[in-house]
Enzyme design. Structure first.
Site, short mmCIF file in Angstrom:
data_model
loop_
_atom_site.label_atom_id
_atom_site.label_comp_id
_atom_site.label_asym_id
_atom_site.label_seq_id
_atom_site.Cartn_x
_atom_site.Cartn_y
_atom_site.Cartn_z
N TYR A 14 -0.19 -10.13 0.42
CA TYR A 14 0.69 -9.85 1.43
C TYR A 14 0.67 -10.30 2.54
O TYR A 14 -0.11 -10.82 3.26
CB TYR A 14 0.57 -7.95 1.54
CG TYR A 14 -0.06 -7.42 2.08
CD1 TYR A 14 -0.84 -7.51 3.03
CD2 TYR A 14 -1.27 -7.09 1.09
CE1 TYR A 14 -1.91 -6.82 3.44
CE2 TYR A 14 -3.02 -5.91 1.38
CZ TYR A 14 -2.61 -6.65 2.76
OH TYR A 14 -4.10 -5.85 3.15
N HIS A 51 -7.26 -8.14 -2.66
CA HIS A 51 -8.58 -7.74 -2.45
C HIS A 51 -8.42 -6.45 -2.36
O HIS A 51 -7.81 -5.93 -2.22
CB HIS A 51 -9.09 -7.70 -0.68
CG HIS A 51 -8.16 -7.09 0.44
ND1 HIS A 51 -6.60 -7.93 0.91
CD2 HIS A 51 -8.54 -5.78 0.93
CE1 HIS A 51 -6.24 -7.66 1.53
NE2 HIS A 51 -6.98 -6.19 1.74
N TYR A 73 0.86 -1.17 -0.07
CA TYR A 73 0.15 -0.11 0.59
C TYR A 73 0.70 1.36 0.05
O TYR A 73 1.96 1.33 0.71
CB TYR A 73 -0.86 -0.19 1.27
CG TYR A 73 -2.38 -0.94 1.35
CD1 TYR A 73 -2.84 -1.04 0.74
CD2 TYR A 73 -2.23 -2.20 1.57
CE1 TYR A 73 -3.71 -1.24 0.58
CE2 TYR A 73 -2.83 -2.92 1.76
CZ TYR A 73 -4.28 -2.88 1.38
OH TYR A 73 -5.57 -3.61 1.36
N ARG A 126 -2.81 -12.12 3.18
CA ARG A 126 -4.04 -11.38 2.97
C ARG A 126 -4.02 -11.94 1.90
O ARG A 126 -3.19 -11.69 0.25
CB ARG A 126 -4.03 -10.12 3.03
CG ARG A 126 -4.32 -9.27 4.43
CD ARG A 126 -5.74 -9.65 4.99
NE ARG A 126 -6.70 -10.11 4.74
CZ ARG A 126 -7.52 -9.11 4.48
NH1 ARG A 126 -7.38 -7.99 4.63
NH2 ARG A 126 -9.16 -10.00 3.49
N HIS A 139 -10.42 -3.05 -0.82
CA HIS A 139 -11.72 -2.05 0.06
C HIS A 139 -12.37 -1.31 -0.80
O HIS A 139 -12.02 -0.69 -1.87
CB HIS A 139 -10.53 -1.35 1.21
CG HIS A 139 -9.81 -1.96 1.78
ND1 HIS A 139 -10.75 -2.78 2.90
CD2 HIS A 139 -8.82 -2.48 1.40
CE1 HIS A 139 -9.15 -3.31 3.59
NE2 HIS A 139 -7.95 -3.18 2.52
#
Lengths: 185, 246
Positions: free
Chosen positions: B153, B166, B114, B163, B168
């Site tokens: 990640y 995905h 991110y 995870r 959000h």
């Protein structure tokens, strides 16, 4: 009854919510800076260990000073231009919003004292939680408010902001001593 | 309806149906460690829906620029990764489209990182990818984003925790009870079985978080496509009546 579509489940905002939900200063201004009678509401969000949460997000929704909403479902008609919505994260340790007093809002169980609906999102929360903020000076209206009256007496103070110079303080305790009252809406 | 707001008698308003049980994850989910200190221990109190709840923010305008739905567009070069189109409809549980609703998304880049000061995962940042998009649903409740396939990640929840890829999603719907933040996953992800955030959702509801590959919406020589419909609470059939006060 017709067949209903299954609703989509909630998921956490995660720790990097600031990427998608950051509106910078814009989100904090429910009303423009300099609006007559405007003030600041700020506060911290605490976890069950009493630690301040820096990756939470607060959203607020409220009526205008006449108790009306800029929304097509308000049967009294829209109030164009009153956004009524605020959003602030807690990266700096606390959230901060700039708004005006909401008016009295009618309800099915009687007049409601001026209030804000509040959503709390954070990493570690798989679903938002919802609370309400009331104002300390409205003692008679608060005592008659149907929602506040439904809350056990010893917990009502968690829903009432504290007056201070320039506005109000409203802390949220997700758990532990003084746990904020949260609602199922 | 004609009552003055200050008389105490509210207008008749149709509220929003509760979500059926087995829809949402519990707030306390020990497999996801961070819930331990962040879930209320007192039961939630029922909030009767009033005008404050049957309304909600109507957002858009200066919050969303025309290209905000294209996460691949705003830098000099293309971001690294497989381009994808993510599209779908925002509906209520009665199947009615929800128009004019703000949808916000955020995600990791193709390497699973991110663009956030808190993300210390040792994967490269992409100078051409911010990972944030916004759009407004159209009259039929439709939306579309252009982005890149996010990477998986690792995170610190448990041994060898990863995870699943995905995106959000944040949606408002029409009213306060419809407000939803969720995550969209990709079909066939091998990491589902070990992810407590995905598995916090009751088993029967998990497929609703997984997008559907759409061959018809792929763009030849350019992008794959995934369809993801979001369904929010529908309205009660009839307005509730003014109850008598004791």
């Amino acid at each position: 009854m017709t067949e209903q579509l299954p609703t989509t489940p909630s998921q956490t905002v995660g720790p990097y919510l600031h990427i998608g939900l950051d509106w910078d200063r814009y989100g904090r201004f429910v009303v423009p800076e300099g609006t007559a009678g405007s003030f600041r509401i700020h506060g911290e969000v605490f976890d069950g260990a009493g630690q301040r949460i820096p990756d939470a997000l607060i959203e607020t929704w409220q009526a205008d000073p006449d108790g009306r909403f800029d929304h097509p479902d308000d049967p009294r008609g829209r109030v164009p231009g009153f956004r009524g919505f605020g959003r602030s994260d807690t990266r700096l340790g606390e959230y901060s919003l700039h708004t005006v007093h909401p008016g009295v809002v009618p309800g099915p169980r009687g007049a409601q004292a001026p209030h804000l609906d509040v959503s709390v999102f954070a990493r570690g929360m798989l679903h938002r939680v919802v609370t309400r903020l009331y104002f300390p000076e409205n003692e008679a209206a608060n005592a008659a408010d149907p929602v506040l009256s439904s809350v056990p007496v010893h917990r009502r103070s968690t829903l009432i902001a504290t007056a201070e110079p320039g506005g109000y303080r409203f802390d949220v305790h997700l758990q532990g001593d003084g746990e904020t009252v949260f609602f199922d809406v | 309806m004609s009552d003055h707001p200050n008389t105490g008698n509210g207008p008749a308003v149709a509220g929003y149906r509760p979500d059926p049980p087995e829809t949402h994850p519990p707030l306390d989910f020990p497999g996801y460690k961070s819930t331990a200190l962040r879930h209320p221990k007192q039961p939630l109190l029922l909030l009767p829906q009033t005008l404050t709840e049957i309304t909600g923010p109507v957002l858009g305008g200066d919050l969303v620029r025309p290209d905000d739905h294209d996460l691949t567009f705003r830098h000099r070069d293309d971001p690294i990764g497989q381009k994808i189109i993510v599209f779908g409809r925002l509906l209520d549980s009665d199947g009615r489209p929800i128009p004019d609703s703000l949808i916000e998304i955020w995600q990791a880049n193709a390497a699973g990182r991110y663009r956030h000061i808190g993300d210390r995962w040792d994967a490269p940042l992409d100078p051409n990818f911010d990972g944030v998009g916004r759009t407004i649903t159209d009259k039929q409740g439709r939306y579309e984003f252009v982005t890149i396939q996010p990477g998986a990640y690792p995170w610190g929840n448990h041994h060898n925790a990863w995870r699943p890829a995905h995106i959000h999603f944040s949606v408002f719907g029409r009213a306060f009870p419809q407000r939803l933040v969720t995550q969209m996953y990709f079909p066939g992800d091998p990491l589902f079985f070990q992810d407590p955030i995905f598995n916090s959702v009751p088993e029967a509801a998990r497929p609703r978080l997984i997008s559907r590959f759409s061959l018809e919406r792929t763009k030849p020589n350019w992008a794959l496509a995934y369809e993801f419909d979001i369904v929010l609470r529908g309205r009660d059939a009839t307005p509730f009546e003014e109850p008598h006060h004791d």
